[in-house]
Design a protein around this motif. Structure first.
Motif, PDB file in Angstrom:
ATOM      1  N   SER A   1     117.425  39.405 -34.481  1.00  0.00           N
ATOM      2  CA  SER A   1     118.202  38.330 -35.083  1.00  0.00           C
ATOM      3  C   SER A   1     119.592  38.172 -34.467  1.00  0.00           C
ATOM      4  CB  SER A   1     118.347  38.572 -36.594  1.00  0.00           C
ATOM      5  OG  SER A   1     119.131  39.734 -36.829  1.00  0.00           O
TER       6      SER A   1
ATOM      7  N   ASN B   1     117.774  27.115 -45.879  1.00  0.00           N
ATOM      8  CA  ASN B   1     116.835  28.017 -45.211  1.00  0.00           C
ATOM      9  C   ASN B   1     115.746  27.213 -44.525  1.00  0.00           C
ATOM     10  OD1 ASN B   1     117.805  29.616 -47.857  1.00  0.00           O
ATOM     11  ND2 ASN B   1     117.417  31.068 -46.216  1.00  0.00           N
TER      12      ASN B   1
ATOM     13  N   GLY C   1     112.108  27.970 -42.220  1.00  0.00           N
ATOM     14  CA  GLY C   1     111.187  29.022 -41.794  1.00  0.00           C
ATOM     15  C   GLY C   1     110.916  29.060 -40.307  1.00  0.00           C
ATOM     16  N   LYS C   2     110.890  27.894 -39.660  1.00  0.00           N
ATOM     17  CA  LYS C   2     110.472  27.843 -38.262  1.00  0.00           C
ATOM     18  C   LYS C   2     111.391  26.954 -37.462  1.00  0.00           C
ATOM     19  CE  LYS C   2     106.377  26.939 -35.388  1.00  0.00           C
ATOM     20  NZ  LYS C   2     104.978  26.450 -35.371  1.00  0.00           N
TER      21      LYS C   2
ATOM     22  N   SER D   1     113.077  31.552 -35.798  1.00  0.00           N
ATOM     23  CA  SER D   1     112.560  31.398 -37.160  1.00  0.00           C
ATOM     24  C   SER D   1     113.588  31.912 -38.163  1.00  0.00           C
ATOM     25  CB  SER D   1     111.246  32.181 -37.321  1.00  0.00           C
ATOM     26  OG  SER D   1     111.467  33.577 -37.109  1.00  0.00           O
ATOM     27  N   ASN D   2     113.288  31.684 -39.431  1.00  0.00           N
ATOM     28  CA  ASN D   2     114.090  32.216 -40.537  1.00  0.00           C
ATOM     29  C   ASN D   2     115.568  31.864 -40.389  1.00  0.00           C
ATOM     30  OD1 ASN D   2     114.622  33.628 -42.930  1.00  0.00           O
ATOM     31  ND2 ASN D   2     114.853  35.585 -41.885  1.00  0.00           N
ATOM     32  N   TYR D   3     115.862  30.584 -40.249  1.00  0.00           N
ATOM     33  CA  TYR D   3     117.250  30.139 -40.179  1.00  0.00           C
ATOM     34  C   TYR D   3     117.895  30.261 -41.550  1.00  0.00           C
ATOM     35  CZ  TYR D   3     116.931  28.190 -35.469  1.00  0.00           C
ATOM     36  OH  TYR D   3     116.804  28.036 -34.109  1.00  0.00           O
ATOM     37  N   ARG D   4     119.121  30.811 -41.575  1.00  0.00           N
ATOM     38  CA  ARG D   4     119.866  30.963 -42.823  1.00  0.00           C
ATOM     39  C   ARG D   4     121.278  30.418 -42.617  1.00  0.00           C
ATOM     40  NH1 ARG D   4     117.598  35.127 -40.131  1.00  0.00           N
ATOM     41  NH2 ARG D   4     119.218  36.666 -40.628  1.00  0.00           N
TER      42      ARG D   4
ATOM     43  N   TYR E   1     119.692  33.369 -37.474  1.00  0.00           N
ATOM     44  CA  TYR E   1     118.268  33.096 -37.289  1.00  0.00           C
ATOM     45  C   TYR E   1     117.624  34.281 -36.593  1.00  0.00           C
ATOM     46  CZ  TYR E   1     119.759  31.647 -32.559  1.00  0.00           C
ATOM     47  OH  TYR E   1     120.308  31.598 -31.300  1.00  0.00           O
ATOM     48  N   ASP E   2     116.291  34.341 -36.667  1.00  0.00           N
ATOM     49  CA  ASP E   2     115.540  35.411 -36.022  1.00  0.00           C
ATOM     50  C   ASP E   2     115.078  34.966 -34.639  1.00  0.00           C
ATOM     51  OD1 ASP E   2     115.924  36.892 -38.274  1.00  0.00           O
ATOM     52  OD2 ASP E   2     113.877  36.684 -39.049  1.00  0.00           O
TER      53      ASP E   2
END
Length: 290
Positions: free
Chosen positions: A64, A149, A151-152, A158-161, A182-183
């Motif tokens: 991340s 948030n 997911g993609k 992925s996993n945007y915050r 994000y990841d």
């Protein structure tokens, strides 16, 4: 079932089905934690090399990337909260970022979708889309928190915050914390190398990682530099939008002038180019509305 029970059950169902942009009961713990962060960071805020009471940090792991900005805004928390307590307002705020070229809301699916280009002059039809679900955690006089948030994302991300929280300070000011994370994946690494070899060549962030032989500070580069630049752009967007939520031209000017305080990192285009770009985006958005 009695009429009273039936009404209570119906109300509960409707509440659960309502838009995700609804305050929760997490205000107290969030406010306490952010107040503790303010007290810890206060000495650094007062002597910040960024030219204003602000602290920027970044972190990268194998999985991340995260950039965070803590800073003081010259307006009451109530004004910040009123400016950013609805998804539509977040669309307007995030569109100040030069790489965000469109934003649309889907009330049925409770999503906010950004059209993002890797460099501002890439055609909009080449943009990638990021769809976020928004949640207003708290909007009380003592604490504001909102989260997005996704997911993609593109290129294996992925996993945007994205999150913003704030507390009131004395003298009509606010202390806010913006975070962007994000990841990553193996595909992200390939795309990142391509970006850093082309559009991102020579770009740096804000964190000092050493000293050059001349004595000048050496600033972080690579993906940490990238995440720091984006975190700063969004923080400046929060600042500009919360100052002028009802004045499109003024917030454009505020955002651009904010970036020009950091020319080495954020001087991407002239003010005339930026204004032309954002007027074009706004016209396209207006034309697309039913």
């Amino acid at each position: 079932m009695s009429m009273r029970s039936l009404v209570s059950t119906l109300m509960a169902v409707l509440a659960a089905a309502c838009c995700a942009w609804t305050p929760s009961a997490a205000a107290q713990s969030g406010a306490t934690a952010l107040r503790a962060s303010y007290e810890k960071l206060a000495p650094g805020l007062a002597t910040s090399p960024l030219g204003r009471p602000m602290v920027l940090t970044s972190a990268e792991t194998e999985r991340s990337l995260k950039g965070e900005v803590y800073g003081v805004l010259d307006r009451p928390l109530a004004k910040v909260s009123a400016a950013l307590d609805k998804p539509a307002h977040w669309c307007e705020m995030m569109m100040l970022h030069l790489n965000n070229r469109a934003c649309r809301l889907d009330a049925a699916n409770k999503t906010l979708t950004l059209s993002v280009v890797r460099k501002y002059d890439i055609p909009v039809d080449k943009a990638v889309e990021l769809s976020f679900r928004g949640r207003l955690v708290s909007a009380t006089p003592d604490y504001f928190e909102a989260r997005l948030n996704s997911g993609k994302g593109p290129f294996g991300t992925s996993n945007y915050r994205i999150a913003l929280e704030g507390i009131p300070l004395e003298n009509g000011k606010s202390f806010v914390h913006f975070s962007y994370a994000y990841d990553q994946s193996a595909a992200t690494a390939v795309a990142s190398r391509s970006y850093l070899a082309t559009f991102g060549r020579g770009k740096v962030g804000f964190t000092v990682v050493g000293r050059q032989s001349s004595g000048e500070p050496e600033l972080v580069g690579g993906m940490l530099g990238l995440i720091e630049r984006n975190a700063m752009r969004y923080f400046l967007a929060v600042d500009a939008y919360s100052e002028a939520p009802d004045a499109f031209e003024r917030r454009l000017t505020l955002w651009y002038s904010g970036t020009q305080k950091y020319p080495r990192q954020l001087d991407d285009l002239s003010e005339a180019e930026y204004l032309k770009l954002k007027h074009s985006d706004r016209q396209r958005q207006s034309a697309a509305r039913p």
